[in-house]
Structures are given as structure tokens and as C-alpha cells.
Write a protein that holds these residues in place. Structure first.
Motif, short mmCIF file in Angstrom:
data_model
loop_
_atom_site.label_atom_id
_atom_site.label_comp_id
_atom_site.label_asym_id
_atom_site.label_seq_id
_atom_site.Cartn_x
_atom_site.Cartn_y
_atom_site.Cartn_z
N TYR A 122 0.82 -1.20 0.00
CA TYR A 122 0.00 0.00 0.00
C TYR A 122 0.87 1.26 0.00
CZ TYR A 122 -3.03 -3.71 1.69
OH TYR A 122 -3.69 -4.89 1.83
N ALA A 123 2.01 1.19 -0.66
CA ALA A 123 2.90 2.35 -0.72
C ALA A 123 2.20 3.51 -1.42
CB ALA A 123 4.18 1.98 -1.47
N MET A 124 2.58 4.72 -1.03
CA MET A 124 1.98 5.93 -1.59
C MET A 124 2.14 5.96 -3.10
SD MET A 124 3.24 8.72 1.26
CE MET A 124 2.32 10.08 0.55
N GLU A 125 1.06 6.24 -3.81
CA GLU A 125 1.10 6.40 -5.26
C GLU A 125 1.51 7.83 -5.60
OE1 GLU A 125 0.74 4.05 -7.35
OE2 GLU A 125 0.02 2.44 -6.04
N ILE A 148 2.25 16.71 8.77
CA ILE A 148 1.45 16.26 7.64
C ILE A 148 2.14 15.10 6.93
CG2 ILE A 148 0.64 16.91 5.33
CD1 ILE A 148 0.06 19.69 6.44
N ALA A 149 3.43 15.26 6.66
CA ALA A 149 4.18 14.22 5.95
C ALA A 149 4.21 12.93 6.76
CB ALA A 149 5.60 14.70 5.67
N LYS A 150 4.49 13.02 8.05
CA LYS A 150 4.55 11.83 8.89
C LYS A 150 3.18 11.13 8.95
CE LYS A 150 6.73 12.38 12.84
NZ LYS A 150 7.22 13.02 14.09
N GLY A 151 2.14 11.92 9.09
CA GLY A 151 0.80 11.34 9.18
C GLY A 151 0.39 10.62 7.90
N GLU A 152 0.71 11.20 6.76
CA GLU A 152 0.33 10.59 5.49
C GLU A 152 1.14 9.32 5.22
OE1 GLU A 152 -2.06 11.34 3.43
OE2 GLU A 152 -2.77 13.13 4.46
N ILE A 153 2.41 9.33 5.58
CA ILE A 153 3.24 8.13 5.40
C ILE A 153 2.72 7.00 6.28
CG2 ILE A 153 5.54 7.15 5.76
CD1 ILE A 153 6.70 9.90 5.04
N LYS A 154 2.40 7.32 7.53
CA LYS A 154 1.89 6.30 8.44
C LYS A 154 0.55 5.77 7.95
CE LYS A 154 0.83 5.52 13.33
NZ LYS A 154 0.81 6.15 14.69
N LEU A 155 -0.29 6.65 7.45
CA LEU A 155 -1.61 6.23 6.95
C LEU A 155 -1.48 5.32 5.74
CD1 LEU A 155 -4.68 6.58 7.25
CD2 LEU A 155 -4.51 8.52 5.68
N ALA A 156 -0.54 5.65 4.83
CA ALA A 156 -0.35 4.84 3.63
C ALA A 156 0.29 3.50 3.96
CB ALA A 156 0.50 5.59 2.61
N GLY A 157 1.21 3.49 4.91
CA GLY A 157 1.86 2.26 5.31
C GLY A 157 3.18 1.99 4.61
N GLY A 158 3.51 2.77 3.58
CA GLY A 158 4.77 2.56 2.87
C GLY A 158 5.05 3.72 1.93
N ILE A 159 6.33 3.90 1.62
CA ILE A 159 6.72 4.99 0.71
C ILE A 159 8.02 4.60 0.02
CG2 ILE A 159 8.05 6.21 2.51
CD1 ILE A 159 7.10 8.84 1.20
N ASP A 175 16.83 20.14 10.41
CA ASP A 175 16.45 19.26 11.51
C ASP A 175 15.11 18.59 11.26
OD1 ASP A 175 15.10 21.66 11.73
OD2 ASP A 175 15.08 21.65 13.92
N ARG A 176 14.20 19.30 10.56
CA ARG A 176 12.91 18.68 10.22
C ARG A 176 13.11 17.59 9.16
NH1 ARG A 176 13.04 23.33 13.16
NH2 ARG A 176 10.95 24.12 13.70
N ARG A 177 14.03 17.82 8.23
CA ARG A 177 14.30 16.80 7.22
C ARG A 177 14.89 15.54 7.85
NH1 ARG A 177 17.02 20.55 2.39
NH2 ARG A 177 15.15 21.79 1.95
N ILE A 178 15.77 15.75 8.81
CA ILE A 178 16.34 14.61 9.53
C ILE A 178 15.24 13.85 10.26
CG2 ILE A 178 17.88 13.92 11.41
CD1 ILE A 178 19.63 16.34 10.69
N ALA A 179 14.36 14.59 10.94
CA ALA A 179 13.28 13.96 11.69
C ALA A 179 12.37 13.14 10.78
CB ALA A 179 12.47 15.03 12.43
N LEU A 180 12.09 13.66 9.60
CA LEU A 180 11.23 12.93 8.67
C LEU A 180 11.93 11.67 8.15
CD1 LEU A 180 8.63 12.67 7.10
CD2 LEU A 180 9.58 14.19 5.33
N ALA A 181 13.21 11.78 7.84
CA ALA A 181 13.96 10.62 7.34
C ALA A 181 13.99 9.52 8.39
CB ALA A 181 15.37 11.04 6.94
N LYS A 182 14.23 9.87 9.65
CA LYS A 182 14.27 8.87 10.72
C LYS A 182 12.91 8.22 10.91
CE LYS A 182 17.99 11.02 13.45
NZ LYS A 182 18.32 11.66 14.75
N PHE A 183 11.86 9.03 10.90
CA PHE A 183 10.52 8.49 11.07
C PHE A 183 10.14 7.55 9.94
CE2 PHE A 183 6.05 8.71 9.90
CZ PHE A 183 5.43 8.31 11.08
#
Length: 217
Positions: A122-125, A148-159, A175-183
């Protein structure tokens, strides 16, 4: 007959090219390609797909902040099957902008490998990624864009890695880019390509921090 038609459509999609242009400092601009106006409403980021590969003439009218608009004419070569990314950045004196190519990304979306997490079914299209980018652009604060980015990735289940790179670039601060990459690491379907996200960082310290995170995984 159907197989021949499908093969023809795939071959046609491989011949298509795309271009993305954005301003480094957020200036708005109007873009025309080959005399055709692309965005009647000024924007700081314009993406155009379904273009024939080859050379294209660009006319960019950059709206000035309290001064006369700058008109920039350029010719670019677009490769078949790729999106060419350009940035409008200031010259050393900062009085005008120049167009610089920064990346070239394959248009074909890679499939998750056979050993990818089950959630990657179910990776993001592409349309999902484009929608999230619009949502992020409408937000004025990086913290909200990150959520928003974290929530949408979690909802989709894959990216996919290339899509994560685009979401990271939509954030203004390292620092936000790092946080998103880690998440997002646990949700990435093609981890063998995860090193691609390092291109989203401007500072070596950011790359080292993410490398340390990966080492501990």
C-alpha cells in the motif's frame, strides 16, 4: 492486440519527459514553455509533465519584491523518462536569479522488492505524493508540514525512497528533514536506495546524524 497496445503505452510513457522549477528564496514566477503559458497564477514551484524529450525554450518572468520583474530566457534539454529539476537561485551579488539544474529523477516508479515489508503493498502512489506536497506547501510552518508528511506516510503504510526525498525537500529546515527521514525509515519499501535521501541535506553534519541513526538500526 491488447498486449501490443499496452506495450505501446509503456513505450510512450518512457518517451515522456518532465521538468520541475522552484525558487530558492520563495520568489514567485510565471513560466512559459515554447510560448505556451504554464501557470497563469504566479508560483514559487512549477512542475510540468508529459513533455516531449529534447530541447525546450523557457521564458521565466520572476516577480520582484518592490522592484522591476526579471525576465529570464533559457534553453533546457529534457531526457526521455526523467524529471529534470531546476532551481532559480540568486547570483553572488543577489540582484538577479539564475537557472541551475540540480537533479534528474526517473519518471518510472520502481516496484518494491520481493522482501519489502508487507505494508508496502500500500505504498503511496504518485497522486498521493502530489497531494501531500500541495498540503505541505499550503502550510506556513515547517513543524506543521512535518506532521502532515509523517501522518500521510503512516496512513499509507509505505513509501518509496524517491517520494520520501521529495517530501523532505518540501521542508525548509535541516532538523525537520532529519526527523522525517528517521521516522520514515521503517516505512521505506526500497531501503537499498535509502542513501538517496542524503541528497536532501545541505550540511555534512545532517548527513552524519542520519548515518549514525542508520548504524544503530
Amino acid at each position: 492486440m491488447f498486449l501490443l497496445a499496452a506495450h505501446g503505452l509503456q513505450a510512450q510513457s518512457r518517451r515522456e519527459a518532465a521538468i520541475l522549477i522552484e525558487t530558492e528564496r520563495g520568489e514567485h514566477f510565471l513560466l512559459a514553455i515554447g510560448g505556451r503559458i504554464i501557470n497563469p497564477v504566479p508560483s514559487s514551484r512549477v512542475a510540468v509533465g508529459d513533455l516531449p524529450p529534447g530541447r525546450h525554450a523557457l521564458n521565466i518572468r520572476i516577480l520582484g519584491r518592490g522592484r522591476r520583474a526579471q525576465v529570464l530566457n533559457a534553453r533546457v534539454d529534457l531526457a526521455a523518462g526523467y524529471e529534470s529539476a531546476y532551481v532559480l537561485e540568486p547570483t553572488r551579488r543577489g540582484r538577479s536569479l539564475i537557472l541551475r539544474k540540480v537533479d534528474e529523477v526517473p519518471l518510472a516508479r520502481p516496484l518494491p522488492p520481493a522482501d519489502a515489508p508487507t505494508s508496502c503493498r500500500y505504498a503511496m502512489e504518485q497522486e498521493d505524493v502530489d497531494r501531500v506536497l500541495r498540503f505541505m506547501k499550503d502550510e506556513g510552518f515547517d513543524d506543521r508540514r512535518l506532521e502532515i508528511a509523517k501522518g500521510e506516510i503512516k496512513l499509507a503504510g509505505g513509501i518509496m525512497t524517491d517520494d520520501l526525498f521529495l517530501l523532505m525537500k518540501a521542508l525548509s529546515f535541516e532538523d525537520r528533514r532529519i526527523a522525517l527521514a528517521k521516522f520514515a525509515y521503517d516505512y521505506v519499501c526500497d531501503r537499498h536506495r535509502f542513501s538517496r535521501v542524503f541528497d536532501a541535506f545541505e550540511f555534512s553534519s545532517s548527513k552524519r546524524e542520519l548515518q549514525d541513526f542508520l548504524y544503530k538500526q
